[in-house]
Structures are given as C-alpha cells and as structure tokens.
Motif scaffolding. Structure first.
Motif, short mmCIF file in Angstrom:
data_model
loop_
_atom_site.label_atom_id
_atom_site.label_comp_id
_atom_site.label_asym_id
_atom_site.label_seq_id
_atom_site.Cartn_x
_atom_site.Cartn_y
_atom_site.Cartn_z
N GLN A 182 0.81 -1.22 0.00
CA GLN A 182 0.00 0.00 0.00
C GLN A 182 0.85 1.27 0.00
O GLN A 182 0.54 2.22 -0.70
CB GLN A 182 -0.92 0.00 1.23
N PHE A 183 1.93 1.28 0.78
CA PHE A 183 2.67 2.53 1.02
C PHE A 183 4.12 2.51 0.53
O PHE A 183 4.81 3.52 0.63
CB PHE A 183 2.65 2.87 2.51
N GLY A 184 4.59 1.37 0.04
CA GLY A 184 5.91 1.33 -0.55
C GLY A 184 7.06 1.20 0.41
O GLY A 184 8.23 1.35 0.02
N MET A 185 6.79 0.91 1.68
CA MET A 185 7.86 0.69 2.66
C MET A 185 7.35 -0.17 3.80
O MET A 185 6.13 -0.30 3.99
CB MET A 185 8.41 2.02 3.19
N ALA A 186 8.27 -0.76 4.55
CA ALA A 186 7.90 -1.60 5.68
C ALA A 186 7.36 -0.73 6.82
O ALA A 186 7.71 0.45 6.95
CB ALA A 186 9.11 -2.39 6.17
N PRO A 187 6.48 -1.29 7.68
CA PRO A 187 5.93 -0.51 8.80
C PRO A 187 7.00 0.11 9.70
O PRO A 187 6.90 1.27 10.08
CB PRO A 187 5.10 -1.54 9.56
N SER A 188 8.05 -0.66 10.04
CA SER A 188 9.10 -0.13 10.93
C SER A 188 9.86 1.00 10.24
O SER A 188 10.26 1.99 10.89
CB SER A 188 10.05 -1.24 11.33
N HIS A 189 10.07 0.89 8.94
CA HIS A 189 10.76 1.96 8.20
C HIS A 189 9.91 3.22 8.19
O HIS A 189 10.41 4.33 8.38
CB HIS A 189 11.05 1.49 6.77
N TRP A 190 8.58 3.04 7.99
CA TRP A 190 7.69 4.21 8.03
C TRP A 190 7.75 4.89 9.40
O TRP A 190 7.85 6.12 9.49
CB TRP A 190 6.26 3.81 7.70
N ARG A 191 7.69 4.09 10.47
CA ARG A 191 7.72 4.68 11.81
C ARG A 191 9.01 5.46 12.04
O ARG A 191 8.98 6.60 12.53
CB ARG A 191 7.55 3.60 12.86
N ASP A 192 10.14 4.89 11.67
CA ASP A 192 11.43 5.57 11.85
C ASP A 192 11.50 6.85 11.02
O ASP A 192 11.95 7.90 11.50
CB ASP A 192 12.59 4.65 11.47
N THR A 193 11.03 6.78 9.78
CA THR A 193 11.07 7.94 8.89
C THR A 193 10.15 9.05 9.39
O THR A 193 10.53 10.22 9.43
CB THR A 193 10.66 7.53 7.46
N ALA A 194 8.93 8.67 9.79
CA ALA A 194 7.94 9.66 10.20
C ALA A 194 8.35 10.38 11.47
O ALA A 194 7.97 11.54 11.68
CB ALA A 194 6.58 8.98 10.39
N ARG A 195 9.14 9.71 12.32
CA ARG A 195 9.49 10.32 13.60
C ARG A 195 10.81 11.09 13.58
O ARG A 195 11.25 11.58 14.62
CB ARG A 195 9.53 9.24 14.68
N THR A 196 11.42 11.23 12.41
CA THR A 196 12.64 12.03 12.34
C THR A 196 12.35 13.51 12.36
O THR A 196 13.25 14.32 12.48
CB THR A 196 13.41 11.71 11.05
N GLY A 197 11.06 13.88 12.21
CA GLY A 197 10.69 15.31 12.22
C GLY A 197 10.28 15.81 10.86
O GLY A 197 9.76 16.90 10.73
#
Length: 287
Positions: free
Chosen positions: A101-116
């Motif tokens: 659906q989103f083109g990345m793994a859930p853990s990768h999304w969480r790490d990316t989204a929380r970088t600011g």
C-alpha cells in the motif's frame, strides 16, 4: 422518482458507512451492514461498490491500513499490536500489505515519520516541528450535526456545503447560533486524493432527523488538542503537521483515531483568505 430513489439510497448508505467507521475493529459483516442500511444482502455489495467506488472488503482493508499508518507515527503501540488491530494474523502478513500500500515496511515508516520530516506522495518534505504554537487540551462536548459527505480532494468540498445549506435553510437551521464545521477523516498525504473523506457539517437540534444524502450523527465527547489556524484553508496542512509532528511528541500525548474537527470561525465568502480563522481539534487518547 429516480432522484428520490437516489436520495433514499444515499441516506441508507450513510448509515452503513457511519456504522462501519465506528466499528472498524469489529469488522462488521456484509450482512450486518446491509441490515443497517435496510438493503438486501444479495444487492448490497453491488450498491456499495457502485456508490463508494471500491468493494467493501477493499474499503475496509484500506481504512485499516491508513489507520495503522497513523498509529505507527503517533502512538507507542508495537508493530505487532498495530498489525493485530488492523486485522492481520501476523506481523509478516501486515508488513506485506503495508509495503504494497505505502511502498515501505511498517518499521521503516515509523522511523522515517518520527525524524521530524516526512515525504509526501508528491516527493515534497513537510516540516513537522521546530516552531512553537499555542495548543490547549480541551474536552469537546457531544453535539449533534447534520452533514453531507464529500469524497475527493478537500479543496473541492464546496458542492457538499452548497447542498447542506440548501437543505438546512428552508428548515430554519441556519440561525445565529449555528456552528459550521468540517470532519476530516483522512490525511491527504496518506489517502489517495479521490478517496479522501470529508463531512461538511452544521450543528442542529438533537431531534433533527436525516433526509436523503444529509446524515445526522453525534460527535465529540472526548479530549482534543486544539489550536488556531489563521490563513487560507489550502495551508491548513502545515498547521496539522506542526500540531501532530511537533506538539504531539513534545507533549507525550497520543492521538486518537477519530476524525479531526475544524470549526470555521468566519465566513470565507466575505473574509480575505489571509484573515480566515479555523479552530482545529485533533482527538487524543485518554491519558
């Protein structure tokens, strides 16, 4: 006759959609939703697909994945917990569906989204912090609203407002005490533009009933993070990003899955865009 039939279908489908969105964790069956909408189960799936634009199971799967993406960014729930809440038997199955659906793994999304800063589907970065803003935590009293659902880009919701006001005016529901508000169900940086759901709403007396495409429901009753957006509606996403990506992590509060509420404090037809005032309420988990 045909127009009256369409309005009747819209009213009944509204009940089913509202029931589905309020009970997403329970995974209402096709038979249950058909019963809520007073349709034959045999015909309901075709009616749903034709009016909503996607099959029921695909609709439920998409809403759950989009909610899961929101929870990964804004809560401390584990990936396994989020996967189970989204209806998947294992983190592996969830990860495959999330990646598709989103083109990345859930853990990768969480790490990316929380970088600011996160990357939008169009490839632009959005700023999610670094500037102070005034935020208050308030309880939104329960209120009854009449609404018309718009599906599509938020900035194209004008027709829904026109139909709602055309219905409410002759009924005397547009008085000085009427509040105008919008319910934003989806993040346009997650949901495809043509699938974004928005409810154009006005407050109405509790005894008001639905009619045709105009639905009636209760909203509020919990805690919200509240801030004021000043300026064009097109720039409201910047205020949401600062609230959710800046204030949220700093406050330690976690955001709930309910639709965000936007109270429009002045009239866009007589107010310059830079002077528009919108009070944004984002639901919080109790804490």
């Amino acid at each position: 006759m045909a127009n009256g039939l369409r309005e009747t279908y819209a009213e009944r489908l509204n009940r089913a959609l509202d029931h589905l969105e309020r009970n997403l964790d329970e995974d209402p069956s096709l038979e249950e939703l058909a019963r809520v909408a007073c349709f034959s189960p045999f015909h309901f799936h075709r009616i749903f697909t034709g009016m909503v634009g996607e099959p029921l199971r695909a609709h439920v799967r998409r809403l759950r994945l989009e909610r899961a993406r929101h929870r990964l960014q804004f809560t401390s729930l584990s990936v396994t917990r989020v996967a189970l809440d989204a209806g998947y038997d294992s983190p592996e199955a969830f990860s495959r569906a999330f990646r598709a659906q989103f083109g990345m793994a859930p853990s990768h999304w969480r790490d990316t989204a929380r970088t600011g800063a996160t990357t939008t589907p169009g490839g632009r970065s959005r700023d999610t912090g670094g500037r102070s803003m005034d935020v208050a935590v308030k309880t939104l009293p329960e209120m009854t609203v009449a609404y018309v659902r718009h599906t599509g880009p938020y900035m194209e919701c004008g027709a829904a407002w026109e139909r709602l006001c055309a219905w409410a005016g002759p009924k005397g529901l547009l008085g000085p005490g009427t509040r105008f508000l919008g319910l934003s169900h989806d993040d346009p940086e997650i949901t495809a533009p043509e699938r974004v759901r928005y409810d154009a709403c006005i407050t109405v007396p509790r005894e008001t009933g639905p009619e045709g495409e105009v639905g009636v429901k209760a909203i509020g009753g919990g805690q919200y993070a509240v801030t004021l957006h000043k300026g064009p509606y097109e720039k409201m996403h910047e205020t949401y990003a600062r609230l959710c990506g800046g204030w949220g992590p700093e406050s330690g509060r976690e955001f709930g899955p309910q639709a965000s509420v936007e109270f429009y404090l002045n009239d866009p037809s007589s107010t310059a865009p830079e002077e528009l005032l919108t009070e944004i309420w984002v639901a919080l988990l109790e804490g």
